[in-house]
Design a protein around this motif. Structure first.
Motif, PDB file in Angstrom:
ATOM      1  N   CYS A  58      37.229  40.699  42.835  1.00 37.69           N
ATOM      2  CA  CYS A  58      36.965  42.026  42.266  1.00 37.69           C
ATOM      3  C   CYS A  58      35.545  42.008  41.692  1.00 37.69           C
ATOM      4  O   CYS A  58      35.139  41.041  41.065  1.00 37.69           O
ATOM      5  N   GLU A  60      34.343  43.461  39.280  1.00 39.09           N
ATOM      6  CA  GLU A  60      34.277  43.509  37.824  1.00 39.09           C
ATOM      7  C   GLU A  60      34.866  42.240  37.176  1.00 39.09           C
ATOM      8  O   GLU A  60      34.185  41.528  36.470  1.00 39.09           O
ATOM      9  N   CYS A  61      36.146  41.957  37.468  1.00 37.14           N
ATOM     10  CA  CYS A  61      36.841  40.886  36.743  1.00 37.14           C
ATOM     11  C   CYS A  61      37.005  39.608  37.563  1.00 37.14           C
ATOM     12  O   CYS A  61      37.456  38.604  37.040  1.00 37.14           O
ATOM     13  N   THR A  63      39.102  38.844  39.858  1.00 34.26           N
ATOM     14  CA  THR A  63      40.404  38.442  40.357  1.00 34.26           C
ATOM     15  C   THR A  63      40.411  38.674  41.869  1.00 34.26           C
ATOM     16  O   THR A  63      39.485  39.261  42.424  1.00 34.26           O
ATOM     17  N   CYS A  70      39.746  45.794  41.576  1.00 35.68           N
ATOM     18  CA  CYS A  70      41.188  45.577  41.570  1.00 35.68           C
ATOM     19  C   CYS A  70      41.878  46.760  40.870  1.00 35.68           C
ATOM     20  O   CYS A  70      41.226  47.524  40.160  1.00 35.68           O
ATOM     21  N   CYS A  73      41.101  46.995  37.002  1.00 35.38           N
ATOM     22  CA  CYS A  73      39.767  47.481  36.650  1.00 35.38           C
ATOM     23  C   CYS A  73      39.601  48.963  36.988  1.00 35.38           C
ATOM     24  O   CYS A  73      38.852  49.673  36.343  1.00 35.38           O
TER      25      CYS A  73
HETATM   26 ZN    ZN Z   1      39.182  43.636  38.505  1.00 34.22          ZN
END
Ligand code: ZN
Length: 198
Positions: A58, A60-61, A63, A70, A73
């Motif tokens: 992802c 952003e995070c 994962t 994801c 997010c």
């Molecule tokens: Zn994410």
């Protein structure tokens, strides 16, 4: 294994290279696959290659997801100013199962381990620090309570402290050395609610 034809041996060999699969299980799985309808074997093989091809981190995070962001997010109902730092996607899943955490996550994909030669640059820490330039109120460090997890937690808290952002660590009711994903939901929730300021 020359009592099997070379293709069967190869299948067994590939399967036994998977984690937790010994040679006996590998043989059992290989023969199970050989007895499956061809269509089902195709589906199994396809789901593996498709997942491998389409799943990435992802944006952003970090994962694992098959989209740019994801679902967590992307969810604007969640509290994007609280970031829980976990070692891997399975830990994230463990906390999601409690259904009580409303913030977002950051997945490190590992932990610092001087013994194994894994340093801060070998996990996804830079990305976390970058995220802190945004609007963040609290970082909850939920790495495992193993030596590596604790080392990582200390390192992260030292990095974040000077920024003035609140840093907390989940309570240590979690058994030492225990993998987060094997801990029941009640214990996880208690660990989260009892988190302490670092
Ligand atoms: Zn994410």
């Amino acid at each position: 294994m020359d009592y099997y034809s070379s293709q069967i041996s190869r299948l067994i060999e590939q399967l036994s290279a998977l984690p937790g699969i010994g040679s006996k299980s590998a043989q059992r799985l290989a023969f199970h696959i050989l007895h499956m309808p061809e269509e089902d074997v195709k589906k199994l093989a396809e789901s593996m290659t498709e997942a491998k091809k389409n799943i990435h981190y992802c944006k952003e995070c970090l994962t694992l997801t098959d989209e740019e962001l994801c679902p967590i997010c992307r969810n604007m109902q969640r509290d994007h100013r609280t970031i829980m730092v976990v070692e891997d996607t399975r830990d994230l899943a463990a906390y999601e199962k409690t259904g009580k955490y409303e913030g977002v996550y950051h997945v490190l994909h590992g932990a610092i381990s001087p013994m194994l030669g894994i340093g801060p640059n070998d996990i996804r820490l830079k990305e976390l620090i970058h995220r802190l330039e945004g609007d963040v109120e609290e970082v909850i460090i939920a790495t495992n309570s193993s030596l590596e997890g604790e080392t990582t937690a200390m390192y992260i808290s030292k990095l974040i402290k000077p920024t003035g952002i609140r840093v907390t660590r989940i309570a240590s009711g979690v058994p030492v050395g225990g993998d987060l994903e094997y801990i029941d939901e009640v214990t996880l929730l208690r660990a989260l609610e009892g988190r302490v300021e670092l």
